[in-house]
Motif scaffolding. Structure first.
Motif, PDB file in Angstrom:
ATOM      1  N   MET A 101      39.627  37.772  41.308  1.00  0.00           N
ATOM      2  CA  MET A 101      41.074  37.683  41.496  1.00  0.00           C
ATOM      3  C   MET A 101      41.734  39.031  41.194  1.00  0.00           C
ATOM      4  SD  MET A 101      42.574  34.058  40.366  1.00  0.00           S
ATOM      5  CE  MET A 101      42.103  32.588  41.252  1.00  0.00           C
ATOM      6  N   ASN A 102      42.888  39.282  41.848  1.00  0.00           N
ATOM      7  CA  ASN A 102      43.607  40.521  41.624  1.00  0.00           C
ATOM      8  C   ASN A 102      44.236  40.535  40.229  1.00  0.00           C
ATOM      9  OD1 ASN A 102      45.002  38.341  42.885  1.00  0.00           O
ATOM     10  ND2 ASN A 102      46.800  39.627  43.124  1.00  0.00           N
ATOM     11  N   ALA A 103      44.709  41.728  39.809  1.00  0.00           N
ATOM     12  CA  ALA A 103      45.250  41.897  38.466  1.00  0.00           C
ATOM     13  C   ALA A 103      46.403  40.939  38.204  1.00  0.00           C
ATOM     14  CB  ALA A 103      45.693  43.334  38.270  1.00  0.00           C
ATOM     15  N   ASN A 104      47.294  40.787  39.168  1.00  0.00           N
ATOM     16  CA  ASN A 104      48.357  39.785  39.079  1.00  0.00           C
ATOM     17  C   ASN A 104      48.164  38.798  40.219  1.00  0.00           C
ATOM     18  OD1 ASN A 104      50.623  38.203  38.993  1.00  0.00           O
ATOM     19  ND2 ASN A 104      52.033  39.897  38.592  1.00  0.00           N
ATOM     20  N   PRO A 105      47.573  37.635  39.945  1.00  0.00           N
ATOM     21  CA  PRO A 105      47.243  36.685  41.019  1.00  0.00           C
ATOM     22  C   PRO A 105      48.460  36.060  41.683  1.00  0.00           C
ATOM     23  CG  PRO A 105      46.799  35.730  38.864  1.00  0.00           C
ATOM     24  CD  PRO A 105      47.125  37.166  38.624  1.00  0.00           C
ATOM     25  N   LEU A 106      49.659  36.347  41.174  1.00  0.00           N
ATOM     26  CA  LEU A 106      50.879  35.823  41.792  1.00  0.00           C
ATOM     27  C   LEU A 106      51.577  36.878  42.653  1.00  0.00           C
ATOM     28  CD1 LEU A 106      52.374  33.832  38.766  1.00  0.00           C
ATOM     29  CD2 LEU A 106      50.797  33.042  40.536  1.00  0.00           C
ATOM     30  N   ALA A 107      50.988  38.057  42.769  1.00  0.00           N
ATOM     31  CA  ALA A 107      51.639  39.133  43.506  1.00  0.00           C
ATOM     32  C   ALA A 107      50.601  39.991  44.226  1.00  0.00           C
ATOM     33  CB  ALA A 107      52.474  39.986  42.543  1.00  0.00           C
ATOM     34  N   PRO A 108      50.220  39.684  45.463  1.00  0.00           N
ATOM     35  CA  PRO A 108      50.660  38.515  46.235  1.00  0.00           C
ATOM     36  C   PRO A 108      49.879  37.274  45.820  1.00  0.00           C
ATOM     37  CG  PRO A 108      49.092  39.764  47.517  1.00  0.00           C
ATOM     38  CD  PRO A 108      49.306  40.543  46.246  1.00  0.00           C
ATOM     39  N   CYS A 109      50.440  36.101  46.105  1.00  0.00           N
ATOM     40  CA  CYS A 109      49.796  34.863  45.692  1.00  0.00           C
ATOM     41  C   CYS A 109      48.868  34.328  46.777  1.00  0.00           C
ATOM     42  CB  CYS A 109      50.854  33.806  45.349  1.00  0.00           C
ATOM     43  SG  CYS A 109      50.113  32.312  44.644  1.00  0.00           S
ATOM     44  N   LEU A 110      47.603  34.226  46.407  1.00  0.00           N
ATOM     45  CA  LEU A 110      46.582  33.659  47.297  1.00  0.00           C
ATOM     46  C   LEU A 110      45.828  32.547  46.568  1.00  0.00           C
ATOM     47  CD1 LEU A 110      45.205  37.052  48.672  1.00  0.00           C
ATOM     48  CD2 LEU A 110      46.861  35.537  49.785  1.00  0.00           C
ATOM     49  N   LEU A 111      46.500  31.912  45.600  1.00  0.00           N
ATOM     50  CA  LEU A 111      45.835  30.938  44.734  1.00  0.00           C
ATOM     51  C   LEU A 111      45.355  29.705  45.472  1.00  0.00           C
ATOM     52  CD1 LEU A 111      48.070  30.882  41.528  1.00  0.00           C
ATOM     53  CD2 LEU A 111      45.742  31.759  41.742  1.00  0.00           C
ATOM     54  N   CYS A 124      49.893  32.058  51.051  1.00  0.00           N
ATOM     55  CA  CYS A 124      51.175  32.521  51.600  1.00  0.00           C
ATOM     56  C   CYS A 124      51.390  34.016  51.399  1.00  0.00           C
ATOM     57  CB  CYS A 124      52.331  31.714  51.020  1.00  0.00           C
ATOM     58  SG  CYS A 124      52.641  31.966  49.253  1.00  0.00           S
ATOM     59  N   GLY A 125      50.707  34.611  50.411  1.00  0.00           N
ATOM     60  CA  GLY A 125      50.806  36.052  50.218  1.00  0.00           C
ATOM     61  C   GLY A 125      52.135  36.532  49.678  1.00  0.00           C
ATOM     62  N   VAL A 126      52.950  35.598  49.174  1.00  0.00           N
ATOM     63  CA  VAL A 126      54.260  35.968  48.635  1.00  0.00           C
ATOM     64  C   VAL A 126      54.094  36.603  47.256  1.00  0.00           C
ATOM     65  CG1 VAL A 126      56.441  35.013  47.763  1.00  0.00           C
ATOM     66  CG2 VAL A 126      55.499  34.202  49.944  1.00  0.00           C
ATOM     67  N   ASP A 127      54.893  37.607  46.971  1.00  0.00           N
ATOM     68  CA  ASP A 127      54.961  38.169  45.625  1.00  0.00           C
ATOM     69  C   ASP A 127      55.874  37.257  44.816  1.00  0.00           C
ATOM     70  OD1 ASP A 127      55.440  39.509  43.277  1.00  0.00           O
ATOM     71  OD2 ASP A 127      55.832  41.451  44.223  1.00  0.00           O
ATOM     72  N   ARG A 128      55.253  36.347  44.059  1.00  0.00           N
ATOM     73  CA  ARG A 128      56.037  35.347  43.335  1.00  0.00           C
ATOM     74  C   ARG A 128      56.786  35.922  42.138  1.00  0.00           C
ATOM     75  NH1 ARG A 128      51.991  30.488  42.459  1.00  0.00           N
ATOM     76  NH2 ARG A 128      53.639  29.866  40.990  1.00  0.00           N
ATOM     77  N   THR A 129      56.567  37.195  41.823  1.00  0.00           N
ATOM     78  CA  THR A 129      57.405  37.830  40.802  1.00  0.00           C
ATOM     79  C   THR A 129      58.771  38.195  41.381  1.00  0.00           C
ATOM     80  OG1 THR A 129      56.647  40.084  41.264  1.00  0.00           O
ATOM     81  CG2 THR A 129      55.351  38.780  39.692  1.00  0.00           C
ATOM     82  N   CYS A 155      54.907  26.988  47.558  1.00  0.00           N
ATOM     83  CA  CYS A 155      54.916  25.893  46.582  1.00  0.00           C
ATOM     84  C   CYS A 155      56.309  25.660  45.993  1.00  0.00           C
ATOM     85  CB  CYS A 155      53.938  26.179  45.452  1.00  0.00           C
ATOM     86  SG  CYS A 155      54.299  27.735  44.571  1.00  0.00           S
ATOM     87  N   GLY A 156      57.229  26.592  46.259  1.00  0.00           N
ATOM     88  CA  GLY A 156      58.584  26.489  45.737  1.00  0.00           C
ATOM     89  C   GLY A 156      58.779  27.124  44.381  1.00  0.00           C
ATOM     90  N   MET A 157      57.731  27.709  43.825  1.00  0.00           N
ATOM     91  CA  MET A 157      57.789  28.253  42.472  1.00  0.00           C
ATOM     92  C   MET A 157      57.607  29.768  42.451  1.00  0.00           C
ATOM     93  SD  MET A 157      58.363  25.792  40.237  1.00  0.00           S
ATOM     94  CE  MET A 157      59.537  25.091  41.423  1.00  0.00           C
ATOM     95  N   GLY A 158      58.267  30.393  41.457  1.00  0.00           N
ATOM     96  CA  GLY A 158      58.120  31.818  41.233  1.00  0.00           C
ATOM     97  C   GLY A 158      57.012  32.109  40.240  1.00  0.00           C
ATOM     98  N   ALA A 159      57.219  33.112  39.401  1.00  0.00           N
ATOM     99  CA  ALA A 159      56.159  33.570  38.500  1.00  0.00           C
ATOM    100  C   ALA A 159      56.148  32.863  37.160  1.00  0.00           C
ATOM    101  CB  ALA A 159      56.305  35.072  38.278  1.00  0.00           C
ATOM    102  N   ASN A 160      57.169  32.078  36.859  1.00  0.00           N
ATOM    103  CA  ASN A 160      57.246  31.395  35.571  1.00  0.00           C
ATOM    104  C   ASN A 160      56.713  29.971  35.648  1.00  0.00           C
ATOM    105  OD1 ASN A 160      58.548  33.595  34.298  1.00  0.00           O
ATOM    106  ND2 ASN A 160      60.544  32.895  35.036  1.00  0.00           N
ATOM    107  N   LEU A 161      56.004  29.557  34.611  1.00  0.00           N
ATOM    108  CA  LEU A 161      55.638  28.155  34.488  1.00  0.00           C
ATOM    109  C   LEU A 161      56.907  27.307  34.491  1.00  0.00           C
ATOM    110  CD1 LEU A 161      52.986  28.414  31.643  1.00  0.00           C
ATOM    111  CD2 LEU A 161      52.544  27.410  33.896  1.00  0.00           C
ATOM    112  N   ARG A 162      56.838  26.163  35.135  1.00  0.00           N
ATOM    113  CA  ARG A 162      57.995  25.258  35.152  1.00  0.00           C
ATOM    114  C   ARG A 162      57.483  23.832  34.999  1.00  0.00           C
ATOM    115  NH1 ARG A 162      63.253  25.933  36.046  1.00  0.00           N
ATOM    116  NH2 ARG A 162      64.514  24.275  36.970  1.00  0.00           N
ATOM    117  N   VAL A 163      57.974  23.142  33.995  1.00  0.00           N
ATOM    118  CA  VAL A 163      57.529  21.784  33.673  1.00  0.00           C
ATOM    119  C   VAL A 163      58.721  20.839  33.724  1.00  0.00           C
ATOM    120  CG1 VAL A 163      56.706  20.326  31.775  1.00  0.00           C
ATOM    121  CG2 VAL A 163      55.516  22.454  32.323  1.00  0.00           C
TER     122      VAL A 163
END
Length: 305
Positions: free
Chosen positions: A1-11, A16-21, A27-35
């Protein structure tokens, strides 16, 4: 996995390859956990929620943590307030670690991570921290199975129980109701990896300790082809695999836009698949009363402050 797996996101398989930061992914979510909600929940399978009074009477509930967002986004989603509505609260990995430990202190039989796929690297870090700080109860990964094998491999040794859906074996249905025509092949590969990691279900004193439980949500008209899912499981994982045949479908979210699924499941539809499961020789399964629907859907809008 890349250093920041959310930028781009290929999880996930959406890739989608979006930079979630910078902005939300598919998925509708950014870089923060949301519960959205964490609670002791008794609506899971008996070996997760607790044993029956005929055994030990120990029904303390599964320590469920419902994550906001979802990478599958089904049109009939019963949790659409959080999966697509984004309802929930942002928290850090340390907060999630504390939440897990608090659930164990409250008496939870397990920590049940519901729809965590799109937060995998963050949840992974919280799990490592929780174990290091004394978490002893089993960890359940409760997902749609729309996951990549590569991402699942990062959880090897951290998850005790995998609880995936096997929602569709028909690509056209997967495309129509979840926008995921590749779901059958992706989910089957993911479930095989889950099975490799944890094996068959192990239950001690009525409680699941390790292993795989596959949920099969029966859609009206058997549009997801649950019969083929049972056939695939029998052929690839064996009839000793734990199955949860779910009859709790009811039309929610956008189901009214699709006339063929804008109704509850009929008992005869469920009974037919239950007979198929028994004919194949499955030895380890959970069945439901058809219509046990909205009563077990948590209220995600309750005041938690």
């Amino acid at each position: 996995m890349n250093a920041n797996p959310l930028a781009p996101c290929l999880l996930c398989p959406r890739a989608c390859g979006v930079d979630r930061t910078q902005k939300p992914g598919l998925c509708g979510m950014g870089a923060n956990l949301r519960v959205a909600l964490a609670q002791l929940h008794v609506g899971e399978e008996p070996c997760l929620s607790g044993t029956t009074p005929l055994e030990t009477g120990d029904v303390r509930g599964s320590g469920t943590i419902f994550f906001s967002g979802c990478n599958l986004r089904c049109v009939y989603c019963q949790n659409h307030d959080i999966s697509m509505g984004g309802l929930g609260h942002d928290l850090s990995e340390d907060d999630l670690t504390a939440m897990m430990l608090e659930l164990e202190l409250a008496g939870a039989h397990n920590v049940n991570l519901v729809t965590p796929t799109h937060f995998t690297p963050l949840v992974r870090q919280a799990l490592i921290q929780a174990r290091a700080n004394g978490l002893t109860i089993p960890v359940v990964w409760n997902s749609s199975a729309y996951e990549t094998v590569e991402t699942l491999r990062t959880l090897d040794g951290l998850v005790d129980i995998y609880l995936p859906d096997l929602r569709y074996m028909d690509a056209k249905a997967a495309a129509r109701y979840s926008g995921a025509p590749d779901y059958p092949e992706v989910a089957c590969a993911a479930i095989q990896e889950m099975h490799r990691q944890v094996g068959r279900l192990v239950v001690e004193k009525g409680l699941a300790r390790r292993g795989l439980i596959i949920r099969l949500l029966v859609l009206p008209g058997n549009l997801g082809r649950t019969d083929l899912a049972l056939d695939w499981i029998a052929a690839n994982l064996g009839t000793g695999t734990a199955i949860s045949l779910m009859g709790q479908y009811y039309p929610a979210h956008r189901a009214h836009e699709f006339p063929e699924i804008d109704r509850c499941l009929k008992p005869i539809e469920y009974a037919s698949l239950r007979r198929h499961m028994e004919k194949l020789g499955f030895e380890n399964g959970f069945v439901q009363r058809v219509g046990s629907s909205a009563a077990f859907t948590p209220d995600f809008r309750q005041d938690r402050d």
